[in-house]
Design an enzyme around this catalytic site. Structure first.
Site, PDB file in Angstrom:
ATOM      1  N   HIS B 123       0.861  -1.194   0.000  1.00 52.24           N
ATOM      2  CA  HIS B 123       0.000   0.000   0.000  1.00 52.24           C
ATOM      3  C   HIS B 123       0.898   1.245   0.000  1.00 52.24           C
ATOM      4  CE1 HIS B 123      -0.314   0.471   4.681  1.00 52.24           C
ATOM      5  NE2 HIS B 123       0.800  -0.127   4.349  1.00 52.24           N
ATOM      6  N   LYS B 225      -6.474  -0.575  13.785  1.00 52.93           N
ATOM      7  CA  LYS B 225      -6.952  -1.758  13.066  1.00 52.93           C
ATOM      8  C   LYS B 225      -7.074  -2.966  13.983  1.00 52.93           C
ATOM      9  CE  LYS B 225      -4.788  -0.568   8.626  1.00 52.93           C
ATOM     10  NZ  LYS B 225      -5.790   0.219   7.917  1.00 52.93           N
TER      11      LYS B 225
END
Lengths: 147, 410
Positions: B123, B225
């Site tokens: 990412h 997360k």
């Protein structure tokens, strides 16, 4: 909560399935590119300007039904119009999307009908999608500024 | 212990929300996770009873606050099996942690022409910091390609790593769900004389993490997360590497001494923690680790493996050729991020239709544009599952997709 029918009006889906003025124009037509950094949608707007009139317009790129149909309707609405009329139309369309031009308090000329574009007013109820609807319009402004 | 996702879901107040008379189906945990009451309470309780500056005041309250803060650091060490507590550096998130490694280690050790190896499934947080070193230092990037089923193609790995200084890679793809062979990749990096940087922001919240078993050099992860608050993340690095690195940001807390003509650095970990940190968020991260540890990371992984197995088969059985699921088909090598293409429906439109059923999925490029180009898509829809998602949530997704195709059929 507004329903899907407020957003996905039949005329919008028609423009999505059968987009008008798809394609490209060769130079000296002006090309502008727009991106939606949130979703990765990309659009290219080509305009052929002569004597202050947009003689031809083409759209290429990829996007969701809202961005694609808005681009298609826009292309149909601006073809053959003067740059002044188009700038007014862009302002009107963005006003419908609740986006006002900063520092411009002059009244908006609402004499002309928005036609098919009226169908997009439901987008305002889905704020996340406003960016989709105005992507092609901002890209058109870039093209006009470079014409 | 028997795992009951529906029971665990009760720990999460937000997941009890009813919107338009329908329950919420939150399938966007790879983006950010929801927070259990235990984490919320720990942060409220800390602010109500013990909040004070850390590391700089002599009164009892400040000592309590510092103890709680450092206790959370110690929990982070245990959670990833790091050798030393002073190797746990608090950052804002994974992105800042990767920038720290790139700017500090990379800035000090890389010269023009030096090679950094990345993979095609990173990412942006593990791409752009290295691109910045291409611009500032003239380094070169090499990319590990992917196989057709979305795993790393390691055929020419040794060749790619030849002469490399850093190999930085994700332990789990946020788009494809792919679990990468971290231990093997660390060994390959070391074999080539490179250091191994593991981006764990997708992996750590869902799996047992052991940096010693991996033989990694750096690991990054984000609290938000893994049931913790946003605004806090972790960089773990080997003590000898961290000690040899220049500081990242300058300011209070990171100094040994400051004079008009210069400064000296504090010892680890303060050296890399300039300014007042997000104190309450660190307490929340500690509570999240307690929460996850009590459930057991191996139990969470087992539950998620069952969930993804069920989701893959349910979606494929119902929709066949109408659905294309990206990434590995073998649940052994994938986590719960599930990106898919459904008929010709644009992911934004799909997400809009699912939202009518309160199903929250991500639509977009997932901050991984190079990978999206490889997939030939501007965007995908992504459902991602966590410990609080039961098979009922999978069923809700499968059922809600029905009809989306008809609305947008070209």
């Amino acid at each position: 909560m507004p329903g899907l029918e407020d957003l996905y009006r039949e005329i919008i889906l028609d423009h999505y399935r059968t987009p008008r003025n798809r394609g490209e124009l060769a130079p000296p037509a002006v090309k502008a590119e727009g991106h939606n950094p949130l979703c990765g949608d990309e659009i290219q707007v080509y305009i052929d300007v002569a004597d202050g009139i947009v003689r031809d317009v083409k759209i290429s790129g990829q996007g969701c039904s809202i961005s694609q149909s808005s681009a298609s309707m826009m292309s149909a609405a601006v073809k053959g119009k003067s740059i002044d009329d188009i700038r007014n139309l862009v302002r009107r369309f963005k006003h419908m999307m609740s986006i006002e031009e900063e520092g411009n308090d002059s009244p908006i000329d609402e004499s002309q009908s928005l036609g098919d574009l009226e169908a997009l007013q439901g987008v305002v109820k889905f704020p996340v999608r406003i960016k989709c609807a105005v992507l092609s319009w901002n890209t058109l402004l870039d093209a006009l500024n470079n014409a | 212990m028997s795992f009951d996702a529906a029971l665990l879901k009760k720990d999460f107040p937000l997941l009890q929300r009813i919107i338009n008379d329908k329950p919420l189906v939150y399938l966007d945990s790879a983006n950010t996770s929801q927070k259990p009451q235990q984490v919320i309470d720990s942060m409220s309780h800390f602010m109500e009873t013990s909040y004070a500056p850390i590391n700089r005041s002599a009164y009892q309250l400040a000592a309590e606050s510092t103890d709680a803060f450092e206790n959370a650091r110690s929990m982070c060490r245990t959670f990833i099996n790091a050798p030393h507590t002073n190797e746990i550096i608090f950052t804002k998130n994974t992105t800042e942690a990767l920038n720290l490694v790139a700017q500090s280690w990379g800035g000090a050790n890389l010269r023009a022409g030096d090679v950094v190896v990345l993979t095609h499934m990173e990412h942006h947080a593990n791409i752009v910091p290295w691109h910045m070193l291409v611009q500032s230092h003239g380094i070169q990037l090499r990319w590990v390609p992917l196989t057709s089923d979305g795993q790393l193609d390691l055929t020419n790995l040794d060749e790619l790593l030849k002469g490399a200084k850093i190999f930085s890679f994700t332990a789990m793809s946020n788009v494809l769900g792919t679990l990468t062979p971290v231990k093997q990749l660390c060994a390959a990096a070391h074999g080539a004389g490179a250091i191994a940087v593991v981006d764990g922001c997708q992996y750590v919240p869902h799996n047992v993490t052991d940096v010693i078993a991996w033989d990694a050099d750096f690991l990054t992860f984000s609290s938000h997360k893994m049931c913790g608050p946003s605004g806090i993340g972790v960089l773990w690095g080997r003590e000898e590497l961290l000690n040899a690195m220049p500081p990242f940001m300058g300011g209070g807390n990171m100094i040994g001494d400051v004079r008009l003509d210069g400064f000296t650095c504090a010892e680890l970990p303060a050296k890399f923690e300039a300014g007042t940190p997000p104190i309450t968020e660190v307490i929340g991260l500690g509570a999240a680790i307690s929460y996850l540890t009590a459930i057991g990371m191996d139990n969470i992984r087992q539950h998620e493996k069952e969930t993804i197995t069920y989701a893959l088969s349910a979606l494929n059985e119902r929709y066949g050729k109408d659905i294309t699921i990206h990434g590995p088909t073998d649940p052994e090598v994938r986590g719960t991020a599930l990106s898919f293409k459904f008929k010709d429906v644009h992911p934004h439109d799909l997400s809009q239709v699912l939202d009518q059923s309160n199903i929250c999925v991500r639509a977009g490029h997932h901050c991984a544009k190079p990978l999206m180009r490889l997939l030939g898509a501007n965007a995908t829809a992504r459902a991602s599952f966590y410990l609080y998602n039961s098979l009922d949530d999978v069923d809700a997704l499968v059922n809600a997709l029905e009809g989306a195709g008809d609305l947008f059929s070209l």
